[in-house]
Design a protein around this motif. Structure first.
Motif, PDB file in Angstrom:
ATOM      1  N   GLY A 136       0.795  -1.218   0.000  1.00 16.66           N
ATOM      2  CA  GLY A 136       0.000   0.000   0.000  1.00 16.66           C
ATOM      3  C   GLY A 136       0.824   1.261   0.000  1.00 16.66           C
ATOM      4  N   GLY A 191      -3.719  -3.592   1.137  1.00 17.37           N
ATOM      5  CA  GLY A 191      -2.850  -2.658   0.424  1.00 17.37           C
ATOM      6  C   GLY A 191      -3.361  -1.233   0.424  1.00 17.37           C
ATOM      7  N   THR A 212      -0.762  -6.759   3.509  1.00 18.02           N
ATOM      8  CA  THR A 212       0.044  -6.510   2.319  1.00 18.02           C
ATOM      9  C   THR A 212       0.399  -7.810   1.610  1.00 18.02           C
TER      10      THR A 212
END
Length: 302
Positions: A136, A191, A212
């Motif tokens: 992210g 993300g 993630t």
């Protein structure tokens, strides 16, 4: 802040200096960014041109010789177009490599539907043994790439222009991290969806988990989060920046021994033919903070 794609180019170029078995295979996309690295390592930075099936085949051939290939282009050209090569040249051959995409689901709307790939993670879900990273923030993208280059497994890193304002630590185990604790439900933000999820859930009594790495799916982490909630059942919302519902089956499997409901939010299946801008696509799919607030509260109160 640089983009995830910019950071990938910088990081991969640095790693080529330190990792003699590392190679980068391109299909024109980002070729200009790798010009200095290609001059320094002409045998390990290869541009095959707009030949995506060859991109995957060449990378797999390198892997068969013991090299660690990174293959890179837009997600629609990296996963969807050469899917047969991904399935056979890596999975069937039993070799590893790193796919690094750009473009996300709709990062460049002006490019049209050919350059959009909301179904990439769902498509890879049909194959065995792929680790899927969805950073992210550029710092997270760099950390995940550095962690992948020394292995021999199959890794997909999904990069996007969408990014959260701040980076968060990337755990070595790939598990979900707890960002906010609550007792009225659990929201998993994947993300670049985290900032919008945090805004959307402000003031709500819910836990927010951040992911993630989505494959393997952190079933144990989800179970821990819901066990901290109130009551004997669980309400879970998964917010993903790609096809809605991609991870709902994984969540259902994780919670199969507990009464539960799962809502999968993400990109809808309907093609939006007036391409507009990235923020307009977020809003159209209900992935902006306002849309998420309405759907999350509606689900939890239902």
């Amino acid at each position: 802040m640089d983009t995830m794609r910019d950071r990938f180019i910088t990081t991969a170029s640095q790693l080529l200096e330190k990792k003699p078995r590392l190679a980068v295979v391109l299909a024109d996309i980002s070729a200009d960014g790798f010009t200095p690295a290609r001059r320094a390592h002409p045998d390990r930075v290869i541009n095959v041109g707009i030949r995506e099936q060859l991109l995957i085949g060449a990378g797999a051939g390198m892997a068969l010789t013991g090299m660690r290939p990174i293959m890179h282009t837009f997600a629609s050209f990296l996963v969807e177009r050469p899917f047969e090569q991904v399935k056979l040249d890596f999975g069937h051959q039993g070799v590893g490599g790193i796919l690094v995409s750009a473009g996300g689901s709709y990062d460049w709307p002006a490019g049209g539907f050919t350059h959009m790939s909301p179904g990439d993670v769902a498509l890879l879900d049909t194959l065995e043994g792929w680790t899927v990273h969805v950073p992210g923030h550029p710092d997270e993208a760099e950390a995940l790439l550095r962690g992948a280059v020394d292995g021999d497994d199959r890794v997909y890193a999904r990069l996007s222009l969408q990014a959260n304002r701040e980076a968060r630590p990337v755990g070595g185990d790939g598990g979900f991290s707890v960002v906010r604790e609550g007792r009225g439900g659990t929201v998993v933000a994947v993300g670049p969806m985290l900032d919008n999820v945090l805004t959307a859930t402000e003031g709500l009594d819910v836990s927010v988990l951040y992911a993630t790495t989505v494959r393997p799916f952190d079933a144990a982490g989800l179970r821990r989060a819901v066990s901290a909630g109130a009551g004997a059942s669980a309400d879970v919302v998964i917010v993903e920046p790609y096809l809605a519902g991609t991870s709902t089956a994984r969540a259902n499997e994780a919670l199969m021994e507990l009464p539960h409901r799962v809502l999968g939010l993400g990109v809808g299946r309907a093609e939006l033919r007036r391409y507009g801008q990235l923020d307009e696509h977020l809003a159209a799919h209900g992935l902006d903070a306002r849309g998420l607030r309405e759907r999350i509260t509606g689900f939890l109160q239902g």
